[in-house]
Design an enzyme around this catalytic site. Structure first.
Site, PDB file in Angstrom:
ATOM      1  N   ASP A  74      -3.601   5.225   6.659  1.00  0.00           N
ATOM      2  CA  ASP A  74      -4.700   6.543   7.304  1.00  0.00           C
ATOM      3  C   ASP A  74      -4.812   6.109   8.506  1.00  0.00           C
ATOM      4  OD1 ASP A  74      -4.999   9.061   7.615  1.00  0.00           O
ATOM      5  OD2 ASP A  74      -6.673   8.681   5.802  1.00  0.00           O
ATOM      6  N   GLU A  78       1.236  -1.186   0.274  1.00  0.00           N
ATOM      7  CA  GLU A  78       0.047   0.105  -0.084  1.00  0.00           C
ATOM      8  C   GLU A  78       0.525   1.205   0.078  1.00  0.00           C
ATOM      9  OE1 GLU A  78      -2.073   1.684  -0.756  1.00  0.00           O
ATOM     10  OE2 GLU A  78      -3.875   0.842   0.229  1.00  0.00           O
ATOM     11  N   PHE A 102      -1.262  15.732   4.245  1.00  0.00           N
ATOM     12  CA  PHE A 102      -2.028  15.775   3.334  1.00  0.00           C
ATOM     13  C   PHE A 102      -1.178  15.311   2.481  1.00  0.00           C
ATOM     14  CE2 PHE A 102      -4.451  14.009  -0.466  1.00  0.00           C
ATOM     15  CZ  PHE A 102      -4.647  12.682  -0.337  1.00  0.00           C
ATOM     16  N   ARG A 105       0.465  12.231  -8.394  1.00  0.00           N
ATOM     17  CA  ARG A 105       1.326  10.945  -8.391  1.00  0.00           C
ATOM     18  C   ARG A 105       2.700  10.401  -9.093  1.00  0.00           C
ATOM     19  NH1 ARG A 105      -3.200   7.564  -7.023  1.00  0.00           N
ATOM     20  NH2 ARG A 105      -4.999   7.986  -7.530  1.00  0.00           N
TER      21      ARG A 105
HETATM   22  P1  IMP Z   1      -7.523   4.271   4.973  1.00  0.00           P
HETATM   23  O1  IMP Z   1      -8.246   3.480   4.305  1.00  0.00           O
HETATM   24  O2  IMP Z   1      -7.999   4.935   5.816  1.00  0.00           O
HETATM   25  O3  IMP Z   1      -6.069   4.053   5.810  1.00  0.00           O
HETATM   26  O4  IMP Z   1      -6.940   5.037   3.522  1.00  0.00           O
HETATM   27  C1  IMP Z   1      -6.062   4.773   2.391  1.00  0.00           C
HETATM   28  C2  IMP Z   1      -5.714   5.345   1.532  1.00  0.00           C
HETATM   29  O5  IMP Z   1      -5.657   6.302   1.293  1.00  0.00           O
HETATM   30  C3  IMP Z   1      -4.904   5.179   1.041  1.00  0.00           C
HETATM   31  O6  IMP Z   1      -4.819   3.892  -0.197  1.00  0.00           O
HETATM   32  C4  IMP Z   1      -5.160   6.696   0.047  1.00  0.00           C
HETATM   33  O7  IMP Z   1      -5.459   6.295  -1.260  1.00  0.00           O
HETATM   34  C5  IMP Z   1      -5.172   7.490   0.685  1.00  0.00           C
HETATM   35  N1  IMP Z   1      -4.359   8.299   1.282  1.00  0.00           N
HETATM   36  C6  IMP Z   1      -4.653   8.749   2.947  1.00  0.00           C
HETATM   37  N2  IMP Z   1      -3.686  10.012   3.352  1.00  0.00           N
HETATM   38  C7  IMP Z   1      -3.279   9.996   1.849  1.00  0.00           C
HETATM   39  C8  IMP Z   1      -2.839  11.609   1.682  1.00  0.00           C
HETATM   40  O8  IMP Z   1      -2.499  11.441   2.900  1.00  0.00           O
HETATM   41  N3  IMP Z   1      -2.441  11.253   0.206  1.00  0.00           N
HETATM   42  C9  IMP Z   1      -3.085  10.754  -0.600  1.00  0.00           C
HETATM   43  N4  IMP Z   1      -3.159   9.559   0.051  1.00  0.00           N
HETATM   44  C10 IMP Z   1      -4.139   8.848   0.718  1.00  0.00           C
HETATM   45 MG    MG Z   2      -4.783   4.503  -2.444  1.00  0.00          MG
END
Ligand code: IMP
Ligand code: MG
Length: 178
Positions: free
Chosen positions: A104, A100, A153, A166
């Site tokens: 987050d 991954e 972020f 990206r």
């Molecule tokens: P989670 O399910 O909340 O852990 O989110 C994970 C996904 O959210 C990652 O695969 C990213 O695509 C997106 N994400 C979370 N934080 C960021 C960030 O700071 N920048 C860009 N994408 C993020």
């Molecule tokens: Mg993602």
């Protein structure tokens, strides 16, 4: 109200990212000595990281991809995870590492881990380039982490804001001003 201007401030430079990926690949290669690994990358963000990681792992590697989403175009999670693309290959008997870009809330990895656990893998581990532990809402043990970062972020090295940035070869924090 005009359109907000975006600014990218470098957080982790290209050399540091590359060095850390090299280190992670070394650790994974030692952990899986005598075995093969199936890397399952989470589209799209993990692709840049996964390529660099795969290139440096010295045990046999095969790859596959899944796509899930908990984010729309915004910077906040919606709380629900959907599978948009399933695996192409069976993982039965495979040593799987889910790769991954960033953890987050932890919802995406926890959900995919659970999903893949029912598919007969020999083992499943988690690998992420970045971790924002302050934001975790789901308990998750990540086996391989590149960098722990503050609750900002970030973009670059595969990560986007509204599909942009990206391709940046470094990791930056996005800031907005009007
Ligand atoms: P989670 O399910 O909340 O852990 O989110 C994970 C996904 O959210 C990652 O695969 C990213 O695509 C997106 N994400 C979370 N934080 C960021 C960030 O700071 N920048 C860009 N994408 C993020
Ligand atoms: Mg993602």
């Amino acid at each position: 109200m005009g359109k907000m201007a975006e600014k990218i401030v470098e957080l982790i430079d290209e050399k540091k990212v590359d060095e850390r990926i090299h280190e992670l690949a070394g650790i994974i290669s030692r952990d899986y000595e005598g075995k093969e690994v199936r890397l399952v990358g989470i589209l799209k963000g993990a692709t840049f990281f996964m390529c660099e990681l795969a290139k440096r792992i010295t045990v046999p590697v095969s790859i596959d991809f899944m796509q899930a989403s908990s984010y729309g175009g915004a910077t906040e999670s919606s709380g629900t995870v959907r599978i948009r693309k399933d695996l192409d290959e069976s993982i039965e008997g495979k040593n799987v590492i889910i790769v991954e870009d960033i953890v987050d809330s932890g919802r995406t990895l926890a959900f995919l881990g659970e999903f893949l656990r029912s598919k007969g893998a020999a083992s499943i581990r988690y690998c992420t380039l970045l971790d924002k532990p302050d934001r975790r809402v789901v308990h998750l043990t990540v086996d391989y982490t590149g960098f722990v970062i503050p609750d900002k972020f970030v973009v670059g090295y595969g990560m986007d804001y509204d599909e942009k940035y990206r391709n940046l070869p470094y990791i930056g924090v996005i800031e907005f001003d009007d």
